[in-house]
Design a protein around this motif. Sequence first.
Motif, PDB file in Angstrom:
ATOM      1  N   LYS A 356       0.837  -1.195   0.000  1.00 19.40           N
ATOM      2  CA  LYS A 356       0.000   0.000   0.000  1.00 19.40           C
ATOM      3  C   LYS A 356       0.874   1.247   0.000  1.00 19.40           C
ATOM      4  N   ASP A 357       0.346   2.299  -0.610  1.00 17.78           N
ATOM      5  CA  ASP A 357       1.042   3.579  -0.720  1.00 17.78           C
ATOM      6  C   ASP A 357       0.614   4.465   0.435  1.00 17.78           C
ATOM      7  N   GLY A 358       1.597   4.866   1.260  1.00 13.08           N
ATOM      8  CA  GLY A 358       1.270   5.718   2.397  1.00 13.08           C
ATOM      9  C   GLY A 358       0.718   7.073   1.991  1.00 13.08           C
ATOM     10  N   GLY A 359       0.945   7.488   0.750  1.00 19.55           N
ATOM     11  CA  GLY A 359       0.489   8.802   0.307  1.00 19.55           C
ATOM     12  C   GLY A 359      -0.682   8.770  -0.650  1.00 19.55           C
ATOM     13  N   ASP A 360      -1.243   7.589  -0.920  1.00 15.39           N
ATOM     14  CA  ASP A 360      -2.317   7.483  -1.907  1.00 15.39           C
ATOM     15  C   ASP A 360      -3.191   6.277  -1.581  1.00 15.39           C
TER      16      ASP A 360
END
Length: 372
Positions: A356-360
């Motif tokens: 998972k993308d921490g910013g998206d």
Amino acid sequence: MRIIIERSNLLKTLGHVHRVVERRNTIPILSNVLVKTEDGALRLKATDLDLEITETVAANGEQEGATTVPAHLLYDIVRKLADGSEVKLATNAEGSQMTVTSGRSNFRLQCLPESDFPDITAGTFSHSFKIAASALARLVERTQFAISTEETRYYLNGIFLHTIESEGKLRLRAVATDGHRLARAEMEAPAGSEGMPGIIIPRKTVGELQKLLDDGGDDILVELSDSKIRFTIGPVVMTSKLIDGTFPDYQRVIPQGNDKALTLDRQSFSAAVDRVSTISSERGRAVKLAVTAGQLTLTVNSPDSGTATEELAVGYESDDIEIGFNARYLLDITGQLSGDEAVFMLADPGSPTLIKDGGDDGTLYVLMPMRV
């Protein structure tokens, strides 16, 4: 036909259009670009029978007409002309030759008639919607690297674009997979996309779309049916056939029960993977991730070159685990993440991992492990 145009405008337009033309063609007309003057403007069109790009550019039209000339040859000529010059395009009375004149430079190109040029834009589009160029670029960029290049599984040779109901909202979702990794990106569905068919946009079309989106723009008009899609990006209109196939049920390969959360700094991790994978010259060499409380050790073993290890401080509070991944795939995925942190949801060494993308929140990735 006879028309005068700024060299920079002609070069930019040819740059968009000529890329569609394959270098080697068994059908001569497909090596050509259609050059047409009408209403004081110049229209260029190129196609490979699956993809077509048309662009209209302002020019000083002196005499209307149309012909076709070799696309890559015309592009190379215009590219080598002097900056700031004007280019005059003119055909002879028979339409068999085009003269390209700029300053003291003069070229005569062989033409093929406009009537021979194919047109793939026929047909109606069942759905149309507008989408911000930045939003469409994000969907494409986050997923395109996972498109399969394996021709036997042709239905994976593109991005699957569809709408899906999620948490009570309609979402526009792009998915690509090559069987080893899966990329999924989504956004709020734009008005007009409701009920659109699930479509597979071919790899070549995706590549051309990316280049056109790089040139910027505002809202983009997307029109589609079961068999074709058309993008209108400013003065450029790109029409493409879609892949005629059924995209697999990708939901089944997205793991739901992965409970071991590994949180790490994206840039530090990516740089470490790049460094340790240097030891291996073979493409696709596995890098082993040994995860313990608060620490990640990356290891690459090469029978020919030796061993490389690197340690990173990470956030991890579950049971110790060792798992291997393709180093190239790890770098591809971390290169798409926008946040400072990446979260790996692990299960066991033989099961797919969720990234998972921490910013998206709208993107996720699935990566199959390798034996190490």
